[in-house]
Design a protein around this motif. Structure first.
Motif, short mmCIF file in Angstrom:
data_model
loop_
_atom_site.label_atom_id
_atom_site.label_comp_id
_atom_site.label_asym_id
_atom_site.label_seq_id
_atom_site.Cartn_x
_atom_site.Cartn_y
_atom_site.Cartn_z
N ILE A 1 0.88 -1.17 0.00
CA ILE A 1 0.00 0.00 0.00
C ILE A 1 0.92 1.22 0.00
CG2 ILE A 1 -1.77 1.29 1.22
CD1 ILE A 1 -2.68 -1.29 2.51
N LYS A 2 0.82 2.01 -1.07
CA LYS A 2 1.70 3.16 -1.21
C LYS A 2 0.89 4.40 -1.55
CE LYS A 2 5.57 0.36 -2.92
NZ LYS A 2 6.57 0.15 -4.01
N TYR A 3 1.40 5.56 -1.13
CA TYR A 3 0.77 6.82 -1.49
C TYR A 3 1.20 7.25 -2.88
CZ TYR A 3 -0.47 7.41 3.46
OH TYR A 3 -0.99 7.26 4.73
N GLU A 4 0.24 7.74 -3.66
CA GLU A 4 0.58 8.29 -4.96
C GLU A 4 1.28 9.64 -4.77
OE1 GLU A 4 0.55 10.42 -8.56
OE2 GLU A 4 -0.72 11.02 -6.87
N ASP A 5 0.85 10.42 -3.77
CA ASP A 5 1.46 11.71 -3.44
C ASP A 5 1.66 11.72 -1.92
OD1 ASP A 5 1.99 14.37 -2.70
OD2 ASP A 5 0.87 15.16 -4.41
N SER A 6 2.89 11.63 -1.47
CA SER A 6 3.18 11.48 -0.05
C SER A 6 2.88 12.74 0.75
CB SER A 6 4.66 11.09 0.15
OG SER A 6 5.51 12.09 -0.38
N GLU A 7 2.64 13.87 0.10
CA GLU A 7 2.28 15.10 0.80
C GLU A 7 0.77 15.27 0.92
OE1 GLU A 7 4.39 17.14 2.30
OE2 GLU A 7 6.03 15.81 1.70
N ARG A 8 0.04 14.70 -0.02
CA ARG A 8 -1.41 14.92 -0.07
C ARG A 8 -2.21 13.74 0.45
NH1 ARG A 8 -3.01 14.71 -5.91
NH2 ARG A 8 -2.83 12.47 -5.43
N ASP A 9 -1.84 12.53 0.08
CA ASP A 9 -2.65 11.35 0.35
C ASP A 9 -2.44 10.85 1.77
OD1 ASP A 9 -3.38 11.47 -2.38
OD2 ASP A 9 -1.60 10.32 -2.92
N ILE A 10 -3.52 10.30 2.34
CA ILE A 10 -3.41 9.76 3.70
C ILE A 10 -4.46 8.67 3.88
CG2 ILE A 10 -5.01 11.42 4.79
CD1 ILE A 10 -2.87 11.57 7.08
N LEU A 11 -4.07 7.58 4.56
CA LEU A 11 -4.93 6.41 4.70
C LEU A 11 -4.95 5.96 6.16
CD1 LEU A 11 -6.54 3.98 3.41
CD2 LEU A 11 -4.34 2.82 3.23
N GLY A 12 -6.15 5.61 6.63
CA GLY A 12 -6.30 4.96 7.93
C GLY A 12 -6.81 3.55 7.74
N LEU A 13 -6.26 2.60 8.48
CA LEU A 13 -6.72 1.21 8.49
C LEU A 13 -7.07 0.85 9.93
CD1 LEU A 13 -4.04 -0.56 6.23
CD2 LEU A 13 -6.34 0.15 5.56
N ILE A 14 -8.34 0.48 10.19
CA ILE A 14 -8.76 0.19 11.55
C ILE A 14 -9.52 -1.13 11.58
CG2 ILE A 14 -10.08 1.00 13.53
CD1 ILE A 14 -9.71 3.82 12.62
N GLY A 15 -8.97 -2.09 12.30
CA GLY A 15 -9.63 -3.38 12.48
C GLY A 15 -10.27 -3.46 13.85
N ARG B 1 7.47 -6.00 2.05
CA ARG B 1 6.14 -5.42 2.05
C ARG B 1 6.22 -3.98 2.57
NH1 ARG B 1 3.68 -7.28 -0.57
NH2 ARG B 1 2.84 -9.23 0.22
N ARG B 2 5.50 -3.06 1.93
CA ARG B 2 5.44 -1.67 2.36
C ARG B 2 3.99 -1.28 2.61
NH1 ARG B 2 8.53 3.22 2.03
NH2 ARG B 2 7.15 5.05 2.15
N ILE B 3 3.76 -0.59 3.73
CA ILE B 3 2.42 -0.12 4.08
C ILE B 3 2.51 1.36 4.45
CG2 ILE B 3 0.39 -0.45 5.54
CD1 ILE B 3 1.46 -3.25 6.20
N ASP B 4 1.93 2.22 3.64
CA ASP B 4 1.80 3.65 3.95
C ASP B 4 0.42 3.85 4.57
OD1 ASP B 4 4.26 4.03 2.79
OD2 ASP B 4 3.51 5.02 0.99
N ALA B 5 0.36 3.98 5.89
CA ALA B 5 -0.95 4.12 6.53
C ALA B 5 -0.77 4.35 8.02
CB ALA B 5 -1.81 2.87 6.32
#
Length: 566
Positions: free
Chosen positions: A433-447, A476-480
């Protein structure tokens, strides 16, 4: 004649002396008048200076007073004056009982000022539901002096840490240990509970906090480390414990130690929420609700592919129950139940919630019977898991892996947007899971339960103990920003694999119990903090249950007109 001349000379001298006396007196009077003028002027300027500084202090007092209100009642973030220009983008409920909100041009008095200092404020909560940030414009007044500050407020939350853990043990639900192990060190049984530790040369590049006692050996912490443990270890005098067997030569290094005693700082416990169900309510308004196993593939153009065959209504209870932005229900081409799923836009500052499929009778997503694929020989969950030949991991507690009615998310891809994905059951990270734009994009993952790094095992040979399987752990890379209300863990770490990959997490990890990343197989950790999380969070991310709001930034701005009509 001589007597006359002497008298005349004396009279002349007396006249000259009189002139001198008068001149000196005039000069003294002028100097005295000047001195009086300077003193009076100085007092005036001193009063102005005191009022000027006092007005700024009154504005700060307004910020602190508002902080105390939202600390006492979290719902107060929705209170304010909807007529105030600063609040125009927010939906606020008036509170006439609070004079600081400016009703009828009223002001609140700074306590202890005898009425000489006042403040009032306006609230901008437009970014609160999305990012957990409030903006406050507070104005202070003393005499004729008026000064204004604008402050951003955020909770002192989980996301200021690269790594946050409630309990420093493996989840008893997963380990099979006694339930009494699932508590803090000072309350746990003295034997039979294995604490998970930092060690093996771990390099931790970000803030760490644990509500529990931290165990470590030969690790390096490059930023602040804190704990809610009030005690100190008898051998080190610090707020951590060395694991049994750790020698004096195997040292733990704290690059930013507590100056009062080295090692970790003391910091209050942050209380984790018990469930992520609040995100479902947010998804009904700002996103989508899917039902049963759901595969989400993020795409670099602001869209995502969603495969969710058991979803029937994607906004149950809403005026539009199946909005186009959540995909079309059905099994036809480009529909949610098709092989490739539906292509839908990432909801802007939104949330996706995946709920369990075993809904009650009458629920719009109720299924009277399980789909046929739940009972066939492949034991499929409808979105591709388990893979052909995969050895299905054991159940955790009573919850099976890949259950065909579970509210599970299977996610990977390139994120273009700002969104939080939450599952009622498991979250599986099945690819990078990678950001297309590391300054703009942001992701939360909550289980609501585990957050798994997918690490499938194949061709298991059961003659070995533990099972030796043909298993490969690619990098494996996880941006989140990741939150698990159980644990963040890697699948199949008890099986011996061919290689150990590197797991890079760029963001933050929040978990109730310590999850295992590497044992016989798994990943070498490379955790990196996303500095943006100090100032913003993924939309609708969960906050601690007991945290106060702190000022993240503030700046003085042009003073508002005290006669301005709000």
């Amino acid at each position: 004649m001589r007597r006359i001349l002497r008298a005349h000379s004396a009279d002349r001298d007396r006249g000259a002396a009189m002139v001198v006396v008068i001149g000196i007196s005039a000069l003294v009077l002028a100097l005295l008048a000047t001195a009086i003028s300077i003193v009076v002027s100085g007092q005036r300027y001193a009063r102005q200076d005191v009022s000027w500084n006092g007005a700024l202090a009154a504005a700060y007092a307004g910020v602190e007073e508002y902080q105390s209100r939202i600390a006492a009642d979290w719902s107060y973030v929705y209170k304010g004056n909807p007529q105030a220009p600063f609040s125009s983008t927010s939906e606020l409920t008036p509170d006439a009982s609070n004079p600081a909100l400016g009703f009828d041009d009223s002001w609140a008095t700074v306590p202890g000022s005898n009425g000489s200092a006042e403040f009032r404020y306006e609230v901008d909560s437009s970014a609160y539901d999305g990012y957990g940030t409030l903006r406050l414009r507070s104005t202070g007044r003393v005499g004729q002096e008026v000064r204004t500050v604008v402050a951003d407020l955020r909770q002192d939350g989980f996301l200021k840490y690269l790594y946050f853990t409630d309990f420093e043990v493996q989840d008893p639900w997963q380990s099979g240990e006694s339930a009494s192990c699932g508590t803090y060190f000072w309350s746990r049984p003295s034997t039979g509970c294995a604490a998970i530790h930092f060690g093996g040369g771990d390099q931790v590049e970000g803030r760490v906090h644990s509500n529990d006692v931290i165990f470590t050996c030969q690790a390096t912490f490059h930023d602040e480390v804190s704990t809610a443990w009030t005690g100190r270890d008898s051998s080190t005098g610090m707020r951590f414990k060395r694991i049994p067997g750790c020698t004096s030569g195997e040292r733990t290094t704290f690059q930013r130690p507590d100056p009062q005693g080295g090692g970790p700082f003391y910091r209050n416990r942050l209380e984790m929420p018990q469930t992520n169900i609040d995100i479902r309510a947010d998804a009904l308004e700002w996103g989508c609700v899917f039902t049963g196993p759901t595969r989400i593939t993020m795409q670099a153009d602001g869209f995502m592919r969603v495969r969710s065959p058991l979803s029937r209504v994607t906004r149950p209870g809403a005026v539009v129950s199946n909005p186009s932005g959540c995909g079309t229900v059905g099994t036809g081409t480009d529909q949610l139940g098709s092989t490739n799923g539906a292509r839908i836009p990432v909801p802007e500052n939104g949330a996706i919630y995946v709920q369990n499929a075993n809904r009650a009778v009458g629920d719009p997503n109720y299924h009277a019977s399980k789909p046929s694929y739940c009972t066939n020989s492949s034991n499929s969950n409808g979105v591709g898991y388990p893979a052909v030949g995969e050895v299905v991991p054991s159940a955790i507690g009573s919850v099976a892996a890949y259950g065909c009615t579970n509210g599970d998310i299977f996610v990977e891809g390139v994120v273009d947007g700002q969104v939080t994905l939450a599952a009622e059951n498991y979250v599986y990270v099945v690819g990078d899971i990678k950001y297309e734009d590391s300054e703009r994009d942001i992701l939360g993952l909550i289980g609501n339960s585990m957050v798994w790094v997918h690490n499938p095992a194949f061709s298991c040979q059961t003659s070995y103990s533990p099972d030796r399987c043909s298993i490969n752990s690619p990098n494996r890379r996880i941006d989140a920003a990741i939150m698990s209300l159980r644990s963040f863990s890697v699948q199949n770490v008890t099986k011996v694999g061919d290689t150990d990959g590197i797991l890079t997490v760029n963001g933050s990890i929040v978990q109730r119990y310590r999850g295992v990343v590497r044992q016989y197989s798994g990943y070498i950790k490379n955790y990196q903090y996303d500095d943006r999380l100090l100032f913003r969070s993924p939309p609708h991310f969960l906050s601690p249950m007991n945290s106060n709001y702190g000022v993240s930034t503030w700046v003085e701005t042009d003073a508002i007109d005290v006669d301005e009509s709000w």
